[in-house]
Write a protein that holds these residues in place. Structure first.
Motif, short mmCIF file in Angstrom:
data_model
loop_
_atom_site.label_atom_id
_atom_site.label_comp_id
_atom_site.label_asym_id
_atom_site.label_seq_id
_atom_site.Cartn_x
_atom_site.Cartn_y
_atom_site.Cartn_z
N PRO A 122 0.80 -1.23 0.00
CA PRO A 122 0.00 0.00 0.00
C PRO A 122 0.83 1.28 0.00
O PRO A 122 0.31 2.35 -0.30
N ASN A 123 2.13 1.17 0.33
CA ASN A 123 3.00 2.34 0.29
C ASN A 123 3.82 2.43 -1.00
O ASN A 123 4.67 3.30 -1.13
N LYS A 124 3.56 1.52 -1.94
CA LYS A 124 4.23 1.56 -3.24
C LYS A 124 3.17 1.55 -4.33
O LYS A 124 2.89 0.53 -4.96
N THR A 125 2.56 2.71 -4.51
CA THR A 125 1.49 2.83 -5.50
C THR A 125 1.56 4.17 -6.22
O THR A 125 2.09 5.15 -5.70
N PHE A 126 1.02 4.16 -7.42
CA PHE A 126 0.70 5.38 -8.15
C PHE A 126 -0.82 5.49 -8.16
O PHE A 126 -1.50 4.55 -8.58
N ASP A 127 -1.36 6.61 -7.73
CA ASP A 127 -2.81 6.78 -7.63
C ASP A 127 -3.28 7.85 -8.62
O ASP A 127 -2.61 8.88 -8.81
N PHE A 324 5.33 10.44 3.79
CA PHE A 324 6.55 9.91 4.40
C PHE A 324 7.83 10.21 3.62
O PHE A 324 8.89 10.42 4.23
N GLN A 325 7.76 10.28 2.29
CA GLN A 325 8.98 10.63 1.55
C GLN A 325 9.33 12.10 1.74
O GLN A 325 10.51 12.45 1.86
N TYR A 347 12.67 12.08 10.69
CA TYR A 347 12.95 10.70 10.26
C TYR A 347 12.01 9.72 10.96
O TYR A 347 11.48 8.79 10.34
N ALA A 348 11.83 9.93 12.26
CA ALA A 348 10.97 9.03 13.03
C ALA A 348 9.52 9.09 12.54
O ALA A 348 8.85 8.07 12.41
N LEU A 349 9.03 10.28 12.23
CA LEU A 349 7.67 10.42 11.70
C LEU A 349 7.53 9.71 10.37
O LEU A 349 6.52 9.03 10.11
N SER A 354 5.39 4.62 7.19
CA SER A 354 5.60 3.52 6.24
C SER A 354 6.56 2.51 6.83
O SER A 354 7.71 2.83 7.12
N GLN A 355 6.09 1.28 6.93
CA GLN A 355 6.92 0.22 7.49
C GLN A 355 7.87 -0.37 6.45
O GLN A 355 8.77 -1.14 6.80
N THR A 356 7.68 -0.02 5.18
CA THR A 356 8.52 -0.60 4.13
C THR A 356 9.45 0.42 3.46
O THR A 356 10.20 0.06 2.56
N PHE A 357 9.38 1.67 3.89
CA PHE A 357 10.27 2.70 3.38
C PHE A 357 11.47 2.77 4.31
O PHE A 357 11.39 3.33 5.41
N ASP A 358 12.57 2.19 3.91
CA ASP A 358 13.71 1.97 4.80
C ASP A 358 14.60 3.19 5.00
O ASP A 358 15.35 3.26 5.98
N SER A 359 14.55 4.15 4.10
CA SER A 359 15.50 5.27 4.14
C SER A 359 15.50 6.03 5.47
O SER A 359 16.58 6.33 6.00
N PRO A 360 14.34 6.39 6.04
CA PRO A 360 14.39 7.15 7.30
C PRO A 360 14.92 6.32 8.46
O PRO A 360 15.56 6.87 9.36
N VAL A 361 14.68 5.02 8.46
CA VAL A 361 15.21 4.16 9.52
C VAL A 361 16.72 4.14 9.47
O VAL A 361 17.40 4.28 10.50
N GLU A 362 17.26 3.99 8.27
CA GLU A 362 18.71 3.97 8.10
C GLU A 362 19.32 5.33 8.44
O GLU A 362 20.38 5.42 9.09
N ALA A 363 18.64 6.40 8.03
CA ALA A 363 19.13 7.75 8.34
C ALA A 363 19.15 7.99 9.84
O ALA A 363 20.09 8.59 10.38
N LEU A 364 18.11 7.54 10.53
CA LEU A 364 18.03 7.71 11.98
C LEU A 364 19.13 6.91 12.69
O LEU A 364 19.75 7.39 13.65
N ARG A 365 19.37 5.71 12.19
CA ARG A 365 20.43 4.88 12.78
C ARG A 365 21.79 5.57 12.66
O ARG A 365 22.55 5.66 13.63
N LYS A 366 22.10 6.08 11.47
CA LYS A 366 23.37 6.76 11.24
C LYS A 366 23.47 8.03 12.08
O LYS A 366 24.55 8.37 12.59
N LEU A 367 22.33 8.72 12.20
CA LEU A 367 22.33 9.97 12.97
C LEU A 367 22.65 9.71 14.44
O LEU A 367 23.42 10.46 15.06
N LYS A 368 22.10 8.66 14.99
CA LYS A 368 22.34 8.34 16.40
C LYS A 368 23.79 7.93 16.63
O LYS A 368 24.37 8.25 17.68
#
Length: 384
Positions: A122-127, A324-325, A347-349, A354-368
């Motif tokens: 549901p987070n990878k769609t064109f509407d 989310f993007q 990043y946390a927001l 989106s549970q499948t958009f990995d970029s903010p999770v990775e960015a938050l990890r690097k930031l910490k």
């Protein structure tokens, strides 16, 4: 009240893997199913008949429109709904078709949700709002051999054409752009051959160049894609028409994907001025500004994307560009501007949306890791 009837019209060929799912989603709300088979060699026809469909054979002649129009000629309903075999009506929306039959309109759109990627997400769609419902016996026909379109401009009056086509709250899911479907059906080779043949036709539609550009874009042949999307834009301008918004979306997608940022700036501003309500174009402007290291301007642009949101179905919209993007890139801008805690919150927001958009999770990890001193000072109940 004169009870109105709804006809489902479809064309199929070798669709045994998906046709049952499609027909099952709509069988309880249509009065007849008119299905045109263009040469199936699997169980497609058998499955269609098991749902009570009328199946008509139509020898393939190289035109999707001809096959669809053959079906329209056999439909007896007051309204026609057209679907593709790789689509499915939302189970909670299907009953709404019975209500819209009593609208005074001649043509209506539904909410088409196009999945892309490996699996439906549901987070990878064109509407987009897509015209799928129209009144029978009013002269509606399909045109173009491939990527067929209704001849709405010929049927509707000038007054009708100046009014927005209503979008009814019915969702239809399209699975045909998923990676495995494109690969298994060899859509690129088939579509490109048919589209190039269309180019040889006198007075072909500018849409043909757009569709060729889209095919090349999907296989990352960006030079060819860029050439054809520009041809499409010129074609509409030569017809004294404003090029549709999705042409500019594709153009700037190509430029960004190919790294041609200088070619995209400042032209993106002209595209935004044509379609100021199109979140995708604003998002691309933000990306261009970010790559150009104009972080404050980019931040402002991504924040505007959040204000616009993703509810405007008049434009082809990528899920996440107004949510989310955009939040992820707000975080990127804030990090570049040295606002670390604010970046982390953004990043946390984004990650929460989106549970499948990995970029903010990775960015938050690097930031910490990079700013351990700041994060150690935050209270235990901090939302970052």
């Amino acid at each position: 009240m004169n009870l109105r009837r709804l006809s489902l019209c479809m064309i199929v060929k070798d669709e045994e893997d998906c046709i049952g799912k499609c027909l099952n989603s709509i069988k309880d709300v249509v009065d007849e199913m008119i299905i045109v088979d263009t040469g199936s060699s699997d169980r497609t026809v058998e499955i269609c008949k098991s749902f009570g469909a009328q199946v008509f054979d139509f020898p393939w002649n190289g035109s999707f429109s001809a096959a669809r129009n053959y079906g329209l000629d056999r439909a007896t309903g007051d309204w026609i709904l057209w679907l593709d075999a790789d689509e499915e009506v939302d189970s909670s929306d299907a009953y709404k078709f019975r209500n819209v039959l009593y609208y005074d309109d001649y043509l209506l759109s539904i909410h088409l949700i196009n999945y892309y990627g490996d699996l439906p997400d549901p987070n990878k769609t064109f509407d987009i709002a897509h015209t799928r419902l129209f009144r029978n016996y009013k002269g509606f026909k399909f045109r173009n051999n491939i990527h067929e379109m209704l001849n709405a401009d010929e049927v509707l009056t000038e007054t009708d054409n100046n009014q927005a086509i209503k979008t009814v709250p019915i969702k239809v899911y399209h699975y045909g752009y998923l990676d495995y479907v494109n690969k298994n059906k060899k859509k690129f080779e088939r579509n490109l051959e048919m589209l190039k043949n269309e180019l040889t036709q006198k007075d072909h539609s500018p849409w043909i160049d757009y569709h060729i550009a889209s095919e090349y874009y999907r296989v990352e042949q960006y030079d060819k894609a860029f050439d054809h999307v520009n041809r499409s834009i010129r074609g509409f301008l030569q017809e004294l028409k404003t090029p549709p918004s999705l042409l500019y979306r594709l153009k700037y997608s190509i430029l960004i994907a190919s790294g041609s940022i200088d070619g995209a700036w400042p032209g993106i501003d002209r595209a935004v001025s044509l379609y100021p309500d199109y979140v995708d174009l604003h998002f691309y402007k933000g990306l261009i500004l970010y790559i150009r290291e104009s972080y404050e301007e980019a931040l402002e642009t991504f924040e505007h994307c959040l204000k616009l949101g993703e509810e405007n179905l008049h434009h082809l919209t990528l899920k996440g560009l107004g949510s989310f993007q955009a939040l992820y890139y707000i975080g990127c801008c804030l990090e570049k501007l040295g606002q670390i805690e604010a970046a982390a919150k953004s990043y946390a927001l984004a990650a929460n949306l989106s549970q499948t958009f990995d970029s903010p999770v990775e960015a938050l990890r690097k930031l910490k890791i990079k700013h351990q001193d700041i994060f150690k000072e935050l209270p235990a109940d901090s939302d970052v």
